[in-house]
Write a protein that holds these residues in place. Structure first.
Motif, PDB file in Angstrom:
ATOM      1  N   ARG A  20       0.845  -1.185   0.000  1.00  0.00           N
ATOM      2  CA  ARG A  20       0.000   0.000   0.000  1.00  0.00           C
ATOM      3  C   ARG A  20       0.886   1.242   0.000  1.00  0.00           C
ATOM      4  O   ARG A  20       2.088   1.149   0.249  1.00  0.00           O
ATOM      5  N   ARG A  22       0.825   5.702   0.976  1.00  0.00           N
ATOM      6  CA  ARG A  22       0.143   6.843   1.585  1.00  0.00           C
ATOM      7  C   ARG A  22       1.121   8.006   1.677  1.00  0.00           C
ATOM      8  O   ARG A  22       2.321   7.847   1.493  1.00  0.00           O
ATOM      9  N   ARG A  91      -5.369   6.701 -11.100  1.00  0.00           N
ATOM     10  CA  ARG A  91      -6.503   7.446 -10.537  1.00  0.00           C
ATOM     11  C   ARG A  91      -6.420   7.493  -9.018  1.00  0.00           C
ATOM     12  O   ARG A  91      -6.638   8.529  -8.393  1.00  0.00           O
ATOM     13  N   ARG A  92      -6.050   6.365  -8.402  1.00  0.00           N
ATOM     14  CA  ARG A  92      -5.960   6.320  -6.941  1.00  0.00           C
ATOM     15  C   ARG A  92      -4.794   7.170  -6.439  1.00  0.00           C
ATOM     16  O   ARG A  92      -4.905   7.853  -5.417  1.00  0.00           O
ATOM     17  N   GLN A  95      -5.975  10.651  -6.393  1.00  0.00           N
ATOM     18  CA  GLN A  95      -6.909  10.886  -5.289  1.00  0.00           C
ATOM     19  C   GLN A  95      -6.171  11.040  -3.966  1.00  0.00           C
ATOM     20  O   GLN A  95      -6.541  11.874  -3.136  1.00  0.00           O
ATOM     21  N   VAL A  96      -5.128  10.247  -3.762  1.00  0.00           N
ATOM     22  CA  VAL A  96      -4.335  10.358  -2.533  1.00  0.00           C
ATOM     23  C   VAL A  96      -3.591  11.696  -2.518  1.00  0.00           C
ATOM     24  O   VAL A  96      -3.566  12.389  -1.503  1.00  0.00           O
ATOM     25  N   GLU A 101      -8.445  10.592  -0.747  1.00  0.00           N
ATOM     26  CA  GLU A 101      -8.274   9.263  -0.154  1.00  0.00           C
ATOM     27  C   GLU A 101      -7.008   9.280   0.696  1.00  0.00           C
ATOM     28  O   GLU A 101      -6.100  10.071   0.451  1.00  0.00           O
ATOM     29  N   GLY A 104      -3.678   3.848  -0.873  1.00  0.00           N
ATOM     30  CA  GLY A 104      -4.005   3.089  -2.070  1.00  0.00           C
ATOM     31  C   GLY A 104      -3.205   1.803  -2.101  1.00  0.00           C
ATOM     32  O   GLY A 104      -2.254   1.618  -1.349  1.00  0.00           O
TER      33      GLY A 104
END
Length: 112
Positions: A20, A22, A91-92, A95-96, A101, A104
């Motif tokens: 993941r 972040r 896309r993710r 968004q982060v 978000e 991801g």
């Protein structure tokens, strides 16, 4: 005139969730299960998403461990870390970066 056909060989690929990512301060940090933790400056990742170049991926000590680029279609962020290919949905990532978000997924690519 004879007939001809164009064939494209495509290897089958399988994706497996292996980590993941972040935001932590000014970096986007990727946690890869069993591999380690890697980071890229937030501003440099934006340059990759804008197709303004590839970027170096570093470990937490600042050593270079791989490269990051945008996929040909622009739908994914490709990362080669220690000679293994990983992807994250573009896309993710956006968004982060925008704060919509918090985290991801990172997927490992396995050639079949």
């Amino acid at each position: 005139m004879g007939k001809f056909a164009v064939f494209r060989e495509r290897s089958s690929r399988s994706l497996e969730k292996v980590g993941r990512f972040r935001i932590e301060g000014e970096n986007i940090v990727r946690y890869l299960d069993g591999m380690g933790t890697y980071q890229v400056r937030r501003s440099w990742e934006i340059l990759v998403l804008l197709r303004l170049g590839d970027e170096v991926i570093r470990d937490l000590d600042g050593g270079t461990v791989g490269m990051m680029s945008l996929s040909g279609s622009g739908k994914g962020v490709k990362m080669v870390i220690q000679e293994r290919l990983y992807v994250a949905p573009g896309r993710r990532v956006k968004q982060v970066l925008e704060g919509k978000e918090k985290k991801g997924a990172v997927f490992g690519v396995k050639l079949m």
